[in-house]
Design a protein around this motif. Structure first.
Motif, PDB file in Angstrom:
ATOM      1  N   GLY A  11       0.787  -1.225   0.000  1.00 54.88           N
ATOM      2  CA  GLY A  11       0.000   0.000   0.000  1.00 54.88           C
ATOM      3  C   GLY A  11       0.821   1.278   0.000  1.00 54.88           C
ATOM      4  O   GLY A  11       0.484   2.252  -0.678  1.00 54.88           O
ATOM      5  N   LYS A  12       1.913   1.273   0.757  1.00 51.50           N
ATOM      6  CA  LYS A  12       2.768   2.464   0.818  1.00 51.50           C
ATOM      7  C   LYS A  12       3.408   2.731  -0.545  1.00 51.50           C
ATOM      8  O   LYS A  12       3.442   3.867  -1.006  1.00 51.50           O
ATOM      9  N   GLU A  13       3.905   1.684  -1.179  1.00 50.20           N
ATOM     10  CA  GLU A  13       4.467   1.834  -2.517  1.00 50.20           C
ATOM     11  C   GLU A  13       3.384   2.209  -3.522  1.00 50.20           C
ATOM     12  O   GLU A  13       3.622   2.973  -4.450  1.00 50.20           O
ATOM     13  N   GLY A  14       2.184   1.667  -3.338  1.00 51.66           N
ATOM     14  CA  GLY A  14       1.060   2.013  -4.209  1.00 51.66           C
ATOM     15  C   GLY A  14       0.713   3.488  -4.115  1.00 51.66           C
ATOM     16  O   GLY A  14       0.419   4.141  -5.125  1.00 51.66           O
ATOM     17  N   LEU A  15       0.773   4.021  -2.898  1.00 53.36           N
ATOM     18  CA  LEU A  15       0.516   5.449  -2.711  1.00 53.36           C
ATOM     19  C   LEU A  15       1.599   6.279  -3.396  1.00 53.36           C
ATOM     20  O   LEU A  15       1.288   7.275  -4.063  1.00 53.36           O
ATOM     21  N   LEU A  16       2.859   5.868  -3.268  1.00 53.00           N
ATOM     22  CA  LEU A  16       3.951   6.566  -3.938  1.00 53.00           C
ATOM     23  C   LEU A  16       3.777   6.505  -5.456  1.00 53.00           C
ATOM     24  O   LEU A  16       3.870   7.524  -6.143  1.00 53.00           O
ATOM     25  N   TYR A  17       3.505   5.324  -5.972  1.00 52.98           N
ATOM     26  CA  TYR A  17       3.327   5.112  -7.414  1.00 52.98           C
ATOM     27  C   TYR A  17       2.158   5.952  -7.942  1.00 52.98           C
ATOM     28  O   TYR A  17       2.294   6.681  -8.925  1.00 52.98           O
ATOM     29  N   GLY A  18       1.020   5.875  -7.269  1.00 56.19           N
ATOM     30  CA  GLY A  18      -0.150   6.662  -7.671  1.00 56.19           C
ATOM     31  C   GLY A  18       0.093   8.151  -7.557  1.00 56.19           C
ATOM     32  O   GLY A  18      -0.340   8.933  -8.413  1.00 56.19           O
ATOM     33  N   SER A  19       0.805   8.554  -6.520  1.00 58.64           N
ATOM     34  CA  SER A  19       1.117   9.974  -6.340  1.00 58.64           C
ATOM     35  C   SER A  19       2.024  10.493  -7.450  1.00 58.64           C
ATOM     36  O   SER A  19       1.832  11.598  -7.953  1.00 58.64           O
ATOM     37  N   LEU A  20       3.015   9.691  -7.828  1.00 57.68           N
ATOM     38  CA  LEU A  20       3.897  10.089  -8.925  1.00 57.68           C
ATOM     39  C   LEU A  20       3.118  10.272 -10.224  1.00 57.68           C
ATOM     40  O   LEU A  20       3.243  11.297 -10.900  1.00 57.68           O
TER      41      LEU A  20
END
Length: 177
Positions: A11-20
């Motif tokens: 989830g944390k990486e997903g948030l980073l990926y989506g934010s980028l």
């Protein structure tokens, strides 16, 4: 276990990926739209871009995972097989996400920028095909590859920190396959 390095793993990486992806897309489309409609770039246009970006980013970060991301995942699963390549699945995911998000954000962007007005629907009909094509190209060729590159670098750093050499990661992949 075979883990894809180009996509988020939690989830944390997903948030980073989506934010980028969201940040790059919002900056690109807000800037493009403001300059396109203003006809030139000046301080007033720059200020309108700066004011619009946080609002649009919040809207995108809410509606993409809640609505259009889920629809895109379901449609991608329907149109691809488990044996299809990573690239084919990503292209379908991009196509379906951009289709929904560009339709919604063309309407929402006009409302945020100009309020409700009588030409809202006709503006949408005129602007959506252009926005769809521009975002599809930008997402496919620039934005998504940058976000996947960041994920690869993040996962390589995590693997180094965990003490796994690149050869070990490759061996793990081949053992699972």
């Amino acid at each position: 276990m075979h883990q894809e390095k180009r996509l988020p793993r939690n989830g944390k990486e997903g948030l980073l990926y989506g934010s980028l992806i969201s940040t790059m897309t919002v900056i690109f489309m807000s800037s493009f739209s403001a300059i396109y409609f203003a006809g030139e770039f000046n301080a007033e246009v720059a200020w309108s871009i700066v004011k619009m970006i946080p609002i649009m980013w919040i809207i995108v970060m809410v509606i993409e995972p809640v609505i259009f991301g889920r629809i895109a995942e379901a449609l991608t699963a329907k149109f691809t097989q488990a044996t299809d390549s990573f690239n084919s699945k990503i292209l379908f995911r991009i196509l379906f996400t951009v289709l929904g998000m560009s339709a919604a954000m063309t309407l929402i962007g006009d409302i945020v920028g100009n309020g409700f007005h009588s030409e809202l629907f006709s503006n949408w009909l005129a602007n959506w095909p252009r926005n769809f094509a521009i975002v599809l190209i930008a997402e496919s060729l620039v934005i998504q590859p940058i976000a996947r590159f960041v994920m690869v670098k993040l996962h390589e750093a995590q693997d180094r920190k965990a003490g796994l050499a690149p050869e070990d990661v490759q061996v793990l992949k081949t053992e699972v396959i």
